[in-house]
Design a protein around this motif. Structure first.
Motif, PDB file in Angstrom:
ATOM      1  N   GLU A  11       0.812  -1.229   0.000  1.00 43.13           N
ATOM      2  CA  GLU A  11       0.000   0.000   0.000  1.00 43.13           C
ATOM      3  C   GLU A  11       0.839   1.270   0.000  1.00 43.13           C
ATOM      4  N   ASN A  12       2.017   1.204   0.591  1.00 42.07           N
ATOM      5  CA  ASN A  12       2.806   2.429   0.760  1.00 42.07           C
ATOM      6  C   ASN A  12       4.073   2.483  -0.084  1.00 42.07           C
ATOM      7  N   MET A  13       4.800   1.382  -0.120  1.00 42.27           N
ATOM      8  CA  MET A  13       6.068   1.419  -0.853  1.00 42.27           C
ATOM      9  C   MET A  13       5.868   1.308  -2.357  1.00 42.27           C
ATOM     10  N   MET A  14       4.992   0.427  -2.766  1.00 40.28           N
ATOM     11  CA  MET A  14       4.841   0.206  -4.215  1.00 40.28           C
ATOM     12  C   MET A  14       4.416   1.458  -4.988  1.00 40.28           C
ATOM     13  N   PRO A  15       3.510   2.279  -4.437  1.00 40.74           N
ATOM     14  CA  PRO A  15       3.167   3.498  -5.185  1.00 40.74           C
ATOM     15  C   PRO A  15       4.367   4.450  -5.331  1.00 40.74           C
ATOM     16  N   TYR A  16       5.223   4.495  -4.294  1.00 43.72           N
ATOM     17  CA  TYR A  16       6.363   5.415  -4.347  1.00 43.72           C
ATOM     18  C   TYR A  16       7.518   4.820  -5.147  1.00 43.72           C
ATOM     19  N   TYR A  17       7.619   3.494  -5.055  1.00 37.78           N
ATOM     20  CA  TYR A  17       8.710   2.786  -5.730  1.00 37.78           C
ATOM     21  C   TYR A  17       8.117   1.784  -6.712  1.00 37.78           C
ATOM     22  N   PRO A  18       7.662   2.247  -7.879  1.00 34.09           N
ATOM     23  CA  PRO A  18       6.975   1.341  -8.812  1.00 34.09           C
ATOM     24  C   PRO A  18       7.895   0.206  -9.283  1.00 34.09           C
ATOM     25  N   LEU A  19       7.305  -0.981  -9.360  1.00 36.21           N
ATOM     26  CA  LEU A  19       8.063  -2.131  -9.847  1.00 36.21           C
ATOM     27  C   LEU A  19       8.278  -2.007 -11.348  1.00 36.21           C
ATOM     28  N   GLY A  20       9.306  -2.647 -11.819  1.00 32.44           N
ATOM     29  CA  GLY A  20       9.511  -2.685 -13.265  1.00 32.44           C
ATOM     30  C   GLY A  20      10.973  -2.654 -13.660  1.00 32.44           C
ATOM     31  N   VAL A  21      11.184  -2.824 -14.956  1.00 30.09           N
ATOM     32  CA  VAL A  21      12.541  -2.773 -15.504  1.00 30.09           C
ATOM     33  C   VAL A  21      12.874  -1.315 -15.794  1.00 30.09           C
ATOM     34  N   TYR A  22      13.964  -0.816 -15.231  1.00 28.10           N
ATOM     35  CA  TYR A  22      14.327   0.588 -15.429  1.00 28.10           C
ATOM     36  C   TYR A  22      15.388   0.777 -16.497  1.00 28.10           C
ATOM     37  N   THR A  23      16.207  -0.224 -16.664  1.00 28.17           N
ATOM     38  CA  THR A  23      17.180  -0.203 -17.755  1.00 28.17           C
ATOM     39  C   THR A  23      17.389  -1.633 -18.201  1.00 28.17           C
ATOM     40  N   ASP A  24      17.396  -1.835 -19.485  1.00 23.91           N
ATOM     41  CA  ASP A  24      17.794  -3.142 -19.990  1.00 23.91           C
ATOM     42  C   ASP A  24      18.516  -2.945 -21.309  1.00 23.91           C
ATOM     43  N   LYS A  25      19.847  -2.874 -21.200  1.00 22.92           N
ATOM     44  CA  LYS A  25      20.644  -2.692 -22.417  1.00 22.92           C
ATOM     45  C   LYS A  25      21.237  -4.015 -22.853  1.00 22.92           C
ATOM     46  N   THR A  26      20.758  -5.101 -22.241  1.00 27.03           N
ATOM     47  CA  THR A  26      21.392  -6.389 -22.547  1.00 27.03           C
ATOM     48  C   THR A  26      21.182  -6.776 -24.005  1.00 27.03           C
ATOM     49  N   ALA A  27      20.015  -6.465 -24.542  1.00 25.04           N
ATOM     50  CA  ALA A  27      19.749  -6.816 -25.934  1.00 25.04           C
ATOM     51  C   ALA A  27      20.556  -5.937 -26.875  1.00 25.04           C
TER      52      ALA A  27
END
Lengths: 251, 68, 354
Positions: free
Chosen positions: A230-246
């Motif tokens: 309820e509190n952390m996820m809204p402030y710290y959204p999940l997801g990939v922030y950088t992916d230069k591997t490809a």
């Protein structure tokens, strides 16, 4: 009947010192599972931080070095530059990585240091008994923000994944959570990808893991998971922030 | 047929496994404590276990092994 | 015999490190030692080594900590304010029983101080860098040739005793050019680094490099073991040069750059009929106490000459435990003493005695 879930080999068969319901243990196991699955336990060298996870050197079966507070990325850099064929990773909390060790973290990313960082963000200093962390949310009450963190005087929480995603040297950065089985499975995939990024020589990789601290948050383990959602996820959204591997692959 | 095995002495009584079990068959063992002083968990209706390993995935202390 | 070449102190140190098998240098620019970094930046890639300019002195020293743990001969260099920052890692390196070499080309302090030669980090080097009960071996060369030998010794001593070793100089020594031979001579046999983080290959239990010992008895036992090693080092590794001490009535004691100037002063004093000799500590830790004790009944006074407000003089006093008066003359703030000043100070002492 076949065993479908067992303790990974790379996790030492010892009792973890963490408080009941602390999600450090989950992340430790995920790292060990990844070391097993990639077959890299024998060439892995881990760096333990200062903080709740300081004893991490006793928890993984690979070679380990314990670093000074915040210096794990520098120590890992030293190791990796001596042993480029080994797999070098750090495991750090938010005070360690995002406060006292911010410079080491940012510059390891800037150099594209070919190491992997597992970053535990639980919005509080755990080991010292629940003080305000660089990641403590606005309004969050801690021992050193007893009236709730006021950004006007105590600054804003730092979003490390977003910040490091702007560095040219970072190859792979993802924020995950271990609040649910589904998210734990995603977290493991991210950790595996981070290690694979290093194995492929692509450069700096970091997985930020939203984690709980039931004891210092003053919540039950279950309530802590809910608070995280309820509190952390809204402030710290999940997801990939950088992916230069490809894109690196194409070069 | 599936079963879970708890390494009781490692259980810290956080009970996160109980919440994620889809069959809600994990319960607190009310008749005993482990050496740490926690009441561990147990499964009384093992025949209902799916072997999904969600409990083991959620357990922070690697207490649970799953067989299927 | 190797060929004689003319080199600067700082560059001689860097080349000697490479000849000693050092392939990992981590540093940060600071005057007056930047030539070491510059030399390493040029040379390391040519010998398959690593030069890394870190984001800070703190990071550089912690990179050395990691590299040392991984089994490498690692080097960092700096000057006084930078050494203060490296203190954290030095404490961890000592606490983990790791070998490394750190160079301090001392400049005047405190604070930002100045960039001129000084010896005001004697206390820091021998008694107080990082926190906790520990020591570093501290080597103080006095010539460019000696820089080369002591650099090779520094790596050997570090590996043998598994501890940080500091080479301490100053801007004068670092900038000075002298003809030297890059001949390291015969080296010691050293133990294998079985403790290093090399990866287990799943063939051995994991190596853990760590200074955290939560049980007080275990920590005390660990520190006591370290101090037993220190006793052995005091016994075996203390070094000093004794110069014109055979017939000396008075002793001047000085190290590094100051010892060179003291030699000029001694020549002048002897011309004036005052028989003065020099004891020059080469190891500042362990302090060569026995050499002083050898002369404590033979000389009527000792004059410690330093580029500081008087730091080594305390160790001289401790060495002779009041058996002979110990005087002090020093310049500070980046001022180098003139031979004439030392002569005058000595004459006062000799006159007073007569």
């Amino acid at each position: 009947m076949q065993q479908v879930f067992k303790r990974p080999d790379a996790l030492c068969d010892v009792n973890l010192h963490y408080c009941p319901g602390c999600t450090h243990g989950i992340v430790h196991r995920l790292v060990a599972e990844v070391l097993d699955e990639l077959g890299i336990e024998g060439k892995a060298i881990g760096v333990a931080p200062v903080g709740c996870s300081v004893f991490a050197y006793d928890y993984w079966n690979c070679d380990m070095q314990q670093a000074a507070h915040g210096r794990a990325p520098a120590v890992a850099t030293g190791i990796k530059r001596v042993r480029p064929d080994n797999v070098v990773f750090t495991y750090q909390g938010d005070g360690d990585l995002a406060s006292i060790g911010t410079a080491e973290t940012v510059h390891a990313a800037m150099r594209g240091e070919n190491i992997t960082i597992i970053f535990i963000n639980n919005a509080i200093y755990g080991m010292t008994g629940g003080q305000m962390a660089p990641t403590t949310l606005p309004g969050q009450v801690t021992q050193t923000s007893p009236y709730g963190r006021d950004p006007k005087t105590q600054g804003y929480p730092i979003r490390m994944s977003e910040m490091l995603s702007k560095t040219d040297g970072a190859a792979y950065i993802e924020r995950v959570s271990v609040d649910s089985v589904k998210n734990i499975n995603s977290a493991k995939k991210a950790i595996k990808k981070a290690f694979q990024t290093q194995l492929d020589g692509k450069g700096f990789s970091m997985v930020e893991v939203l984690s709980t601290c039931p004891t210092n948050w003053g919540k039950s383990p279950k309530e802590a998971l809910e608070w995280l959602r309820e509190n952390m996820m809204p402030y710290y959204p999940l997801g990939v922030y950088t992916d230069k591997t490809a894109e690196n692959k194409a070069e | 047929m599936a079963k879970v095995v708890f390494r009781e002495e490692r259980c810290k009584g956080c009970y996160l496994c109980m919440d994620v079990c889809p069959k809600k068959i994990i319960v607190v063992a009310e008749d005993r404590m482990n050496a740490k002083g926690f009441r561990p968990v147990e499964v009384l209706k093992m025949d209902e276990c799916l072997g999904c390993a969600m409990c083991a995935t959620m357990c922070p202390d690697c207490v649970i092994e799953v067989f299927k | 015999m190797a060929e004689k070449v003319l080199v600067k102190g700082n560059e001689a140190l860097a080349e000697a490190a490479i000849l000693s098998g050092c392939r990992h240098y981590f540093g940060y620019p600071i005057t007056p030692q930047t030539e070491i970094a510059a030399y390493m930046a040029k040379r390391m890639p040519k010998v398959g080594g690593v030069f890394l300019q870190a984001e800070s002195e703190v990071a550089a020293a912690n990179m050395v900590f990691g590299a040392a743990g991984a089994g490498a001969r690692a080097l960092t260099s700096s000057s006084s304010p930078g050494i203060s920052l490296k203190a954290e890692a030095l404490s961890y390196i000592a606490g983990c029983d790791l070998p490394c070499v750190v160079v301090n080309i001392v400049r005047a302090g405190p604070g930002l101080g100045g960039i001129q030669p000084a010896q005001s980090d004697y206390f820091q080097a021998t008694k107080g860098h990082g926190h906790g009960d520990y020591q570093m071996i501290v080597l103080a060369p006095s010539s460019v040739q000696e820089i080369i030998h002591l650099t090779a010794d520094a790596f050997d001593l570090a590996d043998l005793y598994r501890m940080p070793v500091m080479i301490i100089g100053d801007g004068m020594l670092g900038q000075m050019m002298e003809p030297v031979e890059f001949d390291l001579g015969e080296r010691r046999k050293l133990p294998e680094k079985t403790w290093a983080t090399t990866g287990t290959e799943k063939k051995r239990p994991h190596n853990v490099i760590n200074s955290l010992i939560m049980n007080p008895d275990d920590l005390e036992a660990c520190v006591r073991e370290r101090y037993e090693r220190y006793e052995l080092i005091k016994e075996k590794e203390a070094m000093a040069e004794e110069y014109m001490m055979d017939d000396a009535d008075f002793m001047i004691t000085a190290y590094g750059t100051t010892a060179r100037i003291a030699k000029n002063a001694i020549a002048e004093l002897r011309e004036k009929g005052i028989k003065v000799g020099l004891v020059r500590p080469i190891t500042l830790w362990p302090f060569p106490e026995k050499v002083y004790q050898k002369y404590q009944d033979k000389v009527s006074a000792i004059l410690s000459v330093e580029m500081s407000m008087g730091q080594m003089v305390d160790d001289v006093k401790l060495a002779v435990s009041g058996k002979v008066p110990v005087h002090f003359f020093g310049r500070t703030g980046g001022n180098v003493p003139y031979p004439a000043e030392i002569v005058e100070a000595m004459e006062k002492i000799a006159g007073g005695d007569k």
